[in-house]
Scaffold this motif. Sequence first.
Motif, short mmCIF file in Angstrom:
data_model
loop_
_atom_site.label_atom_id
_atom_site.label_comp_id
_atom_site.label_asym_id
_atom_site.label_seq_id
_atom_site.Cartn_x
_atom_site.Cartn_y
_atom_site.Cartn_z
N SER A 2 0.95 -1.03 0.05
CA SER A 2 -0.03 0.08 -0.05
C SER A 2 0.87 1.21 -0.12
O SER A 2 1.71 1.39 0.92
N LEU A 3 0.64 2.10 -0.81
CA LEU A 3 1.49 3.32 -0.98
C LEU A 3 0.66 4.30 -0.05
O LEU A 3 -0.42 4.53 -0.30
N LYS A 4 1.53 5.08 0.43
CA LYS A 4 0.68 6.25 1.14
C LYS A 4 0.60 7.43 0.41
O LYS A 4 1.40 7.94 -0.48
N LEU A 5 -0.69 7.90 0.24
CA LEU A 5 -1.24 9.02 -0.51
C LEU A 5 -1.11 10.24 0.11
O LEU A 5 -1.97 10.33 0.85
N ASP A 6 -0.52 11.26 -0.45
CA ASP A 6 -0.81 12.54 0.03
C ASP A 6 -1.72 13.24 -0.68
O ASP A 6 -2.62 12.79 -1.60
N LYS A 7 -2.30 14.65 -0.43
CA LYS A 7 -3.34 15.34 -0.96
C LYS A 7 -3.09 15.31 -2.47
O LYS A 7 -4.00 15.28 -3.08
N ILE A 8 -1.74 15.72 -3.02
CA ILE A 8 -1.40 15.83 -4.33
C ILE A 8 -1.82 14.41 -5.08
O ILE A 8 -2.20 14.45 -6.25
N ASP A 9 -1.23 13.51 -4.63
CA ASP A 9 -1.63 12.22 -5.04
C ASP A 9 -2.99 11.95 -5.24
O ASP A 9 -3.47 11.67 -6.50
N ARG A 10 -3.80 12.15 -4.24
CA ARG A 10 -5.23 12.05 -4.28
C ARG A 10 -5.92 12.77 -5.56
O ARG A 10 -6.94 12.45 -6.20
N LYS A 11 -5.32 14.01 -5.53
CA LYS A 11 -5.91 14.96 -6.51
C LYS A 11 -5.66 14.47 -7.86
O LYS A 11 -6.50 14.64 -9.14
N ILE A 12 -4.18 14.07 -7.99
CA ILE A 12 -4.02 13.43 -9.34
C ILE A 12 -4.89 12.34 -9.90
O ILE A 12 -5.41 12.20 -10.72
N LEU A 13 -5.14 11.48 -8.86
CA LEU A 13 -6.09 10.40 -9.19
C LEU A 13 -7.58 10.59 -9.55
O LEU A 13 -7.96 10.25 -10.41
N GLU A 14 -8.03 11.65 -8.80
CA GLU A 14 -9.52 12.26 -9.01
C GLU A 14 -9.50 12.64 -10.50
O GLU A 14 -10.17 12.48 -11.48
N ILE A 15 -8.58 13.60 -10.81
CA ILE A 15 -8.26 14.02 -12.06
C ILE A 15 -8.18 12.97 -13.40
O ILE A 15 -8.89 13.03 -14.24
N SER A 144 -32.82 1.11 -17.63
CA SER A 144 -32.31 2.14 -17.66
C SER A 144 -31.13 2.43 -16.58
O SER A 144 -31.29 1.66 -15.53
N THR A 145 -30.19 3.07 -16.88
CA THR A 145 -29.09 3.46 -16.08
C THR A 145 -29.09 4.70 -15.53
O THR A 145 -28.94 5.68 -16.50
N PHE A 146 -29.16 5.03 -14.40
CA PHE A 146 -29.10 6.41 -13.85
C PHE A 146 -27.74 7.08 -13.36
O PHE A 146 -27.55 8.20 -13.35
N LYS A 147 -26.79 5.98 -12.93
CA LYS A 147 -25.27 6.25 -12.64
C LYS A 147 -24.66 5.46 -12.94
O LYS A 147 -24.82 4.15 -12.76
N ASP A 148 -23.63 5.75 -13.66
CA ASP A 148 -22.59 4.51 -14.17
C ASP A 148 -20.95 5.23 -14.12
O ASP A 148 -20.49 5.54 -15.09
N SER A 149 -20.70 5.45 -13.07
CA SER A 149 -19.51 6.29 -12.68
C SER A 149 -18.31 5.17 -12.50
O SER A 149 -18.53 4.15 -11.88
N LYS A 150 -17.22 5.40 -13.14
CA LYS A 150 -15.96 4.47 -12.95
C LYS A 150 -15.12 5.23 -12.17
O LYS A 150 -14.17 4.75 -11.88
N VAL A 151 -15.34 6.28 -11.34
CA VAL A 151 -14.60 7.06 -10.57
C VAL A 151 -14.72 6.51 -9.16
O VAL A 151 -15.77 6.64 -8.63
N LEU A 152 -13.61 6.21 -8.63
CA LEU A 152 -13.49 5.62 -7.25
C LEU A 152 -13.45 6.79 -6.53
O LEU A 152 -12.57 7.61 -6.45
N PRO A 153 -14.13 6.84 -5.12
CA PRO A 153 -13.71 7.66 -4.16
C PRO A 153 -12.27 7.33 -3.43
O PRO A 153 -11.97 6.07 -3.33
N ILE A 154 -11.48 8.29 -3.16
CA ILE A 154 -10.21 8.07 -2.70
C ILE A 154 -10.06 8.39 -1.28
O ILE A 154 -10.13 9.58 -0.83
N PRO A 155 -9.87 7.45 -0.42
CA PRO A 155 -9.91 7.56 0.84
C PRO A 155 -8.67 8.32 1.55
O PRO A 155 -7.60 8.37 1.03
N ASN A 156 -8.86 9.19 2.66
CA ASN A 156 -7.82 10.04 3.14
C ASN A 156 -6.80 9.09 3.52
O ASN A 156 -7.00 7.89 4.25
#
Length: 156
Positions: A2-15, A144-156
């Motif tokens: 497991s890699l320790k993610l900082d705020k910038i890493d999490r932002k990169i992953l979100e983007i 029908s599909t109302f949500k089809d997100s592939k974006v994972l929430p990134i925990p702190n």
Amino acid sequence: MSLKLDKIDRKILEILQSDGRITNAQLSKEIGLSPAPTLERVKKLEQSGIIKSYHAKLDTAKINLGVSTFVQVTLRGHNKENIEEFLKEINTIEEVIECHHITGSGDFILKIMAKDIASYQKLMLEKVSDIKVVDSLQSLVILSTFKDSKVLPIPN
């Protein structure tokens, strides 16, 4: 590992989850770093396996995939040999786009994409139900599909 993610890493992953084609220059602007350290961080996330791959999300209607279903599968016996046989067979069927081992009344749940109902029926009769270790199948057609997100929430 497991890699320790900082705020910038999490932002990169979100983007990157929202726009995998973003340029390094644009990504570096959005996270507030210069391009070289931004690229270094992305490479680190790729090499660690956190970023596994990049994909294009396709419009199913435009590529003629009109029927989506979930299929709950129950095996004849829940043992290692049956599970391995089932997985070996199911991985050869391209219309099965997801396969999950589950708890509850079934053993697996599949997500299947087909051109139309006739194609889906043929697939179920000639491939899925033909797997020798399958005991029962229960199909759930997605209306029908109302949500089809592939974006994972990134925990702190």
